[in-house]
Scaffold this motif. Sequence first.
Motif, short mmCIF file in Angstrom:
data_model
loop_
_atom_site.label_atom_id
_atom_site.label_comp_id
_atom_site.label_asym_id
_atom_site.label_seq_id
_atom_site.Cartn_x
_atom_site.Cartn_y
_atom_site.Cartn_z
N GLU A 15 0.54 -1.44 -0.16
CA GLU A 15 0.28 -0.23 -0.11
C GLU A 15 1.35 1.52 -0.06
N VAL A 16 1.85 0.91 1.03
CA VAL A 16 3.03 2.83 0.96
C VAL A 16 3.94 2.64 0.01
N GLY A 17 3.57 1.45 -0.74
CA GLY A 17 5.10 1.68 -2.22
C GLY A 17 6.21 1.92 -1.85
N LEU A 18 6.79 3.44 -2.38
CA LEU A 18 8.38 4.15 -2.30
C LEU A 18 7.89 3.91 -0.57
N LEU A 19 7.05 4.74 -0.08
CA LEU A 19 7.61 5.34 1.92
C LEU A 19 7.88 3.58 2.21
N GLN A 20 8.27 2.24 1.97
CA GLN A 20 8.48 1.51 2.36
C GLN A 20 9.37 1.45 3.55
N TRP A 21 10.03 1.95 3.37
CA TRP A 21 11.35 1.89 4.83
C TRP A 21 10.87 3.20 5.70
N TRP A 22 10.85 4.10 5.45
CA TRP A 22 10.07 4.98 6.76
C TRP A 22 9.08 4.18 7.27
N ILE A 65 8.23 0.68 7.65
CA ILE A 65 9.48 0.38 8.57
C ILE A 65 10.14 0.38 9.93
N ALA A 66 10.86 1.97 9.65
CA ALA A 66 11.42 2.99 10.66
C ALA A 66 10.34 3.07 11.44
N GLY A 67 9.44 3.65 11.39
CA GLY A 67 8.22 3.95 12.37
C GLY A 67 7.59 2.38 12.81
N PHE A 68 7.47 1.88 12.34
CA PHE A 68 7.44 0.44 12.94
C PHE A 68 8.11 0.56 14.11
N GLY A 69 9.76 0.14 13.43
CA GLY A 69 10.10 -0.59 15.08
C GLY A 69 10.41 -0.03 16.25
N GLY A 70 10.68 1.33 15.29
CA GLY A 70 10.71 2.68 16.10
C GLY A 70 9.32 2.48 17.17
N GLY A 71 8.23 2.95 16.64
CA GLY A 71 7.04 2.99 17.53
C GLY A 71 6.96 2.14 18.70
N SER A 72 6.99 0.19 18.18
CA SER A 72 6.60 -0.90 19.24
C SER A 72 8.37 -0.21 20.33
N LEU A 73 9.04 -0.22 19.92
CA LEU A 73 10.30 0.03 21.19
C LEU A 73 9.89 0.58 21.89
N LEU A 74 9.10 2.02 21.19
CA LEU A 74 8.33 3.36 22.42
C LEU A 74 7.35 3.11 22.99
N LEU A 75 6.49 1.89 22.18
CA LEU A 75 5.33 2.40 23.39
C LEU A 75 6.12 0.50 24.09
N THR A 76 6.54 -0.50 24.08
CA THR A 76 7.35 -1.43 25.40
C THR A 76 7.75 -0.63 26.30
N PHE A 91 -7.08 11.72 10.42
CA PHE A 91 -6.33 12.03 9.31
C PHE A 91 -7.14 10.05 8.18
N GLY A 92 -8.03 9.96 9.10
CA GLY A 92 -8.96 8.51 8.68
C GLY A 92 -9.46 9.27 7.43
N GLY A 93 -9.36 8.52 5.93
CA GLY A 93 -10.42 9.17 4.70
C GLY A 93 -8.98 9.78 3.94
N LYS A 94 -7.87 10.64 5.46
CA LYS A 94 -6.84 10.98 4.30
C LYS A 94 -5.82 10.32 3.88
N LEU A 95 -5.77 9.45 4.20
CA LEU A 95 -4.03 8.53 4.18
C LEU A 95 -4.73 7.21 4.12
N SER A 96 -4.00 6.33 3.36
CA SER A 96 -4.89 4.60 3.27
C SER A 96 -4.32 4.31 4.37
N ALA A 97 -5.53 2.99 4.39
CA ALA A 97 -4.85 2.26 5.96
C ALA A 97 -3.82 2.16 6.52
N GLY A 98 -2.87 1.68 5.16
CA GLY A 98 -1.24 1.17 5.76
C GLY A 98 -0.49 2.00 5.86
N MET A 99 -0.57 3.91 5.96
CA MET A 99 -0.42 4.67 6.35
C MET A 99 -1.31 4.77 7.31
N LEU A 100 -1.78 4.92 7.86
CA LEU A 100 -2.79 5.87 8.78
C LEU A 100 -2.45 4.69 10.07
#
Length: 418
Positions: free
Chosen positions: A113-120, A122-133, A169-178
């Motif tokens: 879904e996110v296309g060219l923003l894949q690395w961003w 992945i980085a957001g998911f990894g960093g967010g998971s660490l802070l949430l933990t 942001f719901g509806g303005k971004l794709s579900a994958g980006m939200l």
Amino acid sequence: MLRYLKSSFWSFCSIFIRTIGSLGINKLIALYYGPNGITLYAHFQNLVSIVTTVPDGGINIGTIKFLANQDPDSQQYRQYFWAGIWLNLLCVALALALIFSFSDYYLGVFLEEVGLLQWWWIAGFGGGSLLLTYNLFLQAMLLSKRVLQWHVVSTSTMSLAGLAVVYFFGGKLSAGMLLPLLLAAQCSTFFLMLPVLTFKKLITSFRLVKVPQPVYLEIGKYMVMALSAVVCLKLTNFFVRDFVIGRLDLYETGLWQAVVRVSENYTLVYTSVIGMLYYPRMAALITEQDVLRRYVRSTFYLVMPAIAIALLLVYLLREWVLLLLFNQDFVVAEYLFSYQLLGDFFKMWSIVLTNLMVVRAHVRLYISWQIITALFYMVLVYNLVEPFGLEGITIAHAIRYGAVLVFSMVYYNKYIRL
């Protein structure tokens, strides 16, 4: 008595706001993205839980037990604090390594879904998971000292921040980006709670402390039990969902997931009460077996009619619930409630007894139970989806937790014998 009422009040506030936040997020995602969005949201939450379950359900549970009676200025308190810091980091690193090593399987549906923003992403998911933990670790420290007011602030802020992101942001971004933005909003509470715990002197020093091996081993027992929950529950749910998507499609899977979301919301209320009131009391009575037996027995028979009445009410209002929490597209899923609610009844009633495995640190029994029930569930789903379709999954759910209830009643018979 006054202390118990005060604790109950703060527990109710926390549970109420978390429930409202969860229901609101589900409702908005259903409105903006339909059944497909609900499927992606469930998939994303499952991914996050793969990272956080061992830290929160293992390290933090052990930390609460061991820090509860320690002075924050004591050497032992600092040892368990730093053990929690390092073990949390280790668990997150291993979980993210697993997910990123098989990114096509775990993340493929999002990265498409996110296309060219894949690395961003992945980085957001990894960093967010660490802070949430680490935010969950700070919340555990608050619970260990019964600082419930700030615990409510932390959990409530997480829920409301996530709701706000989906609303704006719901509806303005794709579900994958939200979804990564939703995670970022929830984990941002860490930056609020860190100075609070420092002010409360629950974090006495950031000076490194040498942690003896026995401290790691004590917490390790709880980590092993939580790890079995990740492998046998979270990964099982992920595999089953992926299997259903492959056999059916995202839309039909989304209908089933809508019913599961309803189930998870009322189960969250129940398990939160158990976790904040029942489990700590059990832990305090662990050395007083006669008192513990009476407490477990009275709780076991007290909650049964309450659970039955609550779930019957959900069943009678199932169409209205689907309309309230989702939209008209989801009403066709009401036929899935019958076996789902039956399984939830068995599951919620059995929790009173299965908590004994955790509080008594029956590691081998807990792991064996998780593995056997997970395999049993997957076999049931594999064999029941073909003849019964979506309803086959809920039938498997009911059979699984019916077996769990029977086993726990037989094994812990002395705790419930009248």
